[in-house]
Write an enzyme that holds these catalytic residues in place. Structure first.
Site, PDB file in Angstrom:
ATOM      1  N   GLY A   1       0.837  -1.204   0.000  1.00  0.00           N
ATOM      2  CA  GLY A   1       0.000   0.000   0.000  1.00  0.00           C
ATOM      3  C   GLY A   1       0.866   1.246   0.000  1.00  0.00           C
TER       4      GLY A   1
ATOM      5  N   ASP B   1       0.044   2.173   9.111  1.00  0.00           N
ATOM      6  CA  ASP B   1      -0.516   1.463  10.269  1.00  0.00           C
ATOM      7  C   ASP B   1       0.399   1.541  11.498  1.00  0.00           C
ATOM      8  OD1 ASP B   1      -2.487   0.674   8.486  1.00  0.00           O
ATOM      9  OD2 ASP B   1      -1.496  -1.231   8.031  1.00  0.00           O
TER      10      ASP B   1
ATOM     11  N   MET C   1      -8.186   3.588   9.276  1.00  0.00           N
ATOM     12  CA  MET C   1      -7.433   2.394   8.874  1.00  0.00           C
ATOM     13  C   MET C   1      -6.557   1.900  10.032  1.00  0.00           C
ATOM     14  SD  MET C   1      -6.185   3.021   4.992  1.00  0.00           S
ATOM     15  CE  MET C   1      -7.247   2.595   3.607  1.00  0.00           C
ATOM     16  N   GLY C   2      -5.677   0.976   9.724  1.00  0.00           N
ATOM     17  CA  GLY C   2      -4.753   0.484  10.752  1.00  0.00           C
ATOM     18  C   GLY C   2      -4.568  -1.016  10.744  1.00  0.00           C
TER      19      GLY C   2
ATOM     20  N   GLU D   1     -10.544   0.040  11.771  1.00  0.00           N
ATOM     21  CA  GLU D   1     -11.165  -0.932  10.865  1.00  0.00           C
ATOM     22  C   GLU D   1     -11.043  -2.365  11.391  1.00  0.00           C
ATOM     23  OE1 GLU D   1      -9.111  -0.704   7.105  1.00  0.00           O
ATOM     24  OE2 GLU D   1      -7.197  -1.312   7.984  1.00  0.00           O
TER      25      GLU D   1
ATOM     26  N   ARG E   1     -24.562   8.552  12.456  1.00  0.00           N
ATOM     27  CA  ARG E   1     -24.003   8.485  11.098  1.00  0.00           C
ATOM     28  C   ARG E   1     -22.600   7.892  11.152  1.00  0.00           C
ATOM     29  NH1 ARG E   1     -28.521   9.563   9.977  1.00  0.00           N
ATOM     30  NH2 ARG E   1     -29.312  11.230   8.648  1.00  0.00           N
TER      31      ARG E   1
ATOM     32  N   HIS F   1      -9.051   5.566   1.985  1.00  0.00           N
ATOM     33  CA  HIS F   1      -7.723   5.844   1.421  1.00  0.00           C
ATOM     34  C   HIS F   1      -7.322   7.304   1.474  1.00  0.00           C
ATOM     35  CE1 HIS F   1      -8.480   1.799  -0.004  1.00  0.00           C
ATOM     36  NE2 HIS F   1      -7.171   1.688  -0.092  1.00  0.00           N
TER      37      HIS F   1
ATOM     38  N   ARG G   1      -4.163   7.887   3.243  1.00  0.00           N
ATOM     39  CA  ARG G   1      -2.853   7.549   2.670  1.00  0.00           C
ATOM     40  C   ARG G   1      -2.421   8.532   1.590  1.00  0.00           C
ATOM     41  NH1 ARG G   1      -3.653   1.418   1.646  1.00  0.00           N
ATOM     42  NH2 ARG G   1      -3.060   1.986  -0.457  1.00  0.00           N
TER      43      ARG G   1
HETATM   44  O1  F6P Z   1      -1.557  -1.318   5.430  1.00  0.00           O
HETATM   45  C1  F6P Z   1      -2.038  -0.085   5.014  1.00  0.00           C
HETATM   46  C2  F6P Z   1      -3.511  -0.142   4.734  1.00  0.00           C
HETATM   47  O2  F6P Z   1      -3.931   1.159   4.362  1.00  0.00           O
HETATM   48  C3  F6P Z   1      -4.371  -0.695   5.864  1.00  0.00           C
HETATM   49  O3  F6P Z   1      -4.596   0.236   6.879  1.00  0.00           O
HETATM   50  C4  F6P Z   1      -5.606  -1.103   5.091  1.00  0.00           C
HETATM   51  O4  F6P Z   1      -6.314  -2.141   5.752  1.00  0.00           O
HETATM   52  C5  F6P Z   1      -5.038  -1.599   3.787  1.00  0.00           C
HETATM   53  O5  F6P Z   1      -3.756  -1.020   3.642  1.00  0.00           O
HETATM   54  C6  F6P Z   1      -5.878  -1.256   2.577  1.00  0.00           C
HETATM   55  O6  F6P Z   1      -5.293  -1.857   1.462  1.00  0.00           O
HETATM   56  P1  F6P Z   1      -5.665  -1.519  -0.037  1.00  0.00           P
HETATM   57  O7  F6P Z   1      -5.031  -0.209  -0.371  1.00  0.00           O
HETATM   58  O8  F6P Z   1      -5.095  -2.640  -0.813  1.00  0.00           O
HETATM   59  O9  F6P Z   1      -7.169  -1.425  -0.126  1.00  0.00           O
END
Ligand code: F6P
Length: 341
Positions: free
Chosen positions: A10, A127, A169-170, A221, A265, A271, A274
């Site tokens: 990722g 993460d 995420m995490g 998550e 809600r 994403h 990221r």
């Molecule tokens: O490991 C980083 C991460 O963003 C996690 O937090 C998340 O579960 C996963 O990658 C999501 O992966 P992808 O980008 O393949 O959907």
């Protein structure tokens, strides 16, 4: 030397800063040449490269994503093997590889190093779940993005007197949730390390509501409610066989609304955590790690990754770095939980 760099798994804010740090130091201190493998291990397995002259890394420390592309390709699948990779390296004149990636990437790098390939690693993941390094770059940026988003959710929650559930995420650790939740002043933070009952979460939401607050729940998550056995996953497995997580907030929202009577809600940040510009902390860490990876190559420290220990950059063998998740310790959760409800 001619060094090949790859970014795999990722993506993560700071990848470009690592590439820049490695290339600038490699050229300035040693006169090395650089190429980039495109899209992670895919480029390695297929011998798909681009040249990285100094001009290509100009100004990229602040750019999100990775100029090399990434993928979750496993180098042992789709015709990949140490022999295939060795043949490409010989043909392309590449002496060593710097692999920038998370657990999956480093596990593959270890297998390839065991087979005799010259690889050093740079850990990355939003993460922050790698045990052998105090922080991974990308985490600080992800926490900042999540905090800003949760602050925004909070104002709309307060306007409507709603309960807001923000999912971050995490994967199987709760670092992003813990830090973003603390920073945003959440009334409950739900993390994979702490099974929590629906009754307890309901109580926290009701307590916050009783004080006239719009309850704010931050959930990782990978959180597993007490009555369930595993984290919510409805999108199958990734290429490393790990469940794709996400969606627990959507499961919790109707349950909490039914129990509390408070309109609720859910927002899954996904994403966005990221993407975009890395924080200054992540740029500095990533640059230092990239530069330290060059030292590892020069020293022939194959099978090691660079890591942050306190404020210093250290070297850790792949086997020490893998297999153990850095989870949120009980003390850090207890410290935060004093303010729940
Ligand atoms: O490991 C980083 C991460 O963003 C996690 O937090 C998340 O579960 C996963 O990658 C999501 O992966 P992808 O980008 O393949 O959907």
């Amino acid at each position: 030397m001619k060094i090949g760099i790859l970014t795999s798994g990722g993506d993560c804010p700071g990848l470009n800063a690592v590439i820049r740090g490695a290339v600038l130091k490699g050229i300035a201190s040693h006169g090395h040449e650089f190429v980039g493998f495109l899209d992670g291990w895919r480029g390695v397995v297929e011998g798909d490269i681009i040249d990285i002259p100094r001009a290509l890394v100009r100004g990229i420390a602040k750019q999100g994503g990775t100029i090399l592309g990434t993928s979750r390709t496993n180098p042992f699948d789709n015709g990949g093997s140490p022999e295939v990779i060795r043949a490409h390296m010989r043909r392309l004149g590449i002496d060593a590889i710097i692999a920038i990636g998370g657990e999956g990437t480093l596990a593959a790098a270890k297998r390839l190093t065991d087979a005799g390939l010259k690889i050093v690693g740079v850990p990355k993941t939003v993460d922050n779940d790698l045990d052998a390094t105090d922080y991974t770059f990308g985490f600080d940026t992800a926490v900042q993005i999540a905090t800003e988003a949760i602050d925004r959710l909070r104002t709309t929650g307060e306007s409507h007197h709603r309960c807001i559930i923000a999912e971050v995420m995490g994967r199987h650790v709760g670092w992003i949730a813990l830090h973003a939740g603390m920073a945003a002043g959440a009334h409950a933070i739900l993390i994979p390390e702490q099974k929590t009952s629906i009754e307890q979460i309901t109580q926290w939401v009701q307590d916050a509501n009783a004080r006239g607050r719009a309850p704010l729940v931050v959930v990782a998550e990978g959180f597993v409610p007490e009555h369930l056995d595993s984290a919510h996953s409805e999108r199958g497995l990734d290429t490393s066989g790990r469940p794709r997580l996400g969606g627990i907030a959507d499961q919790l929202a109707p349950t909490l609304e039914a129990r509390t009577g408070i309109e609720t809600r859910a927002t899954i940040l996904g994403h966005i955590q990221r993407g975009g510009v890395p924080s200054a902390f992540d740029r500095v860490l990533a640059t230092r790690l990239g530069m330290a990876a060059i030292d590892s190559v020069v020293d022939g420290a194959w099978g090691t990754m660079v890591a942050l220990k306190g404020t210093e950059i250290a070297r850790v063998r792949f086997e020490q770095a893998l297999g153990r998740l850095k989870t949120v310790p009980q003390s850090r959760y207890d410290e935060a939980a004093v303010l729940f409800g």
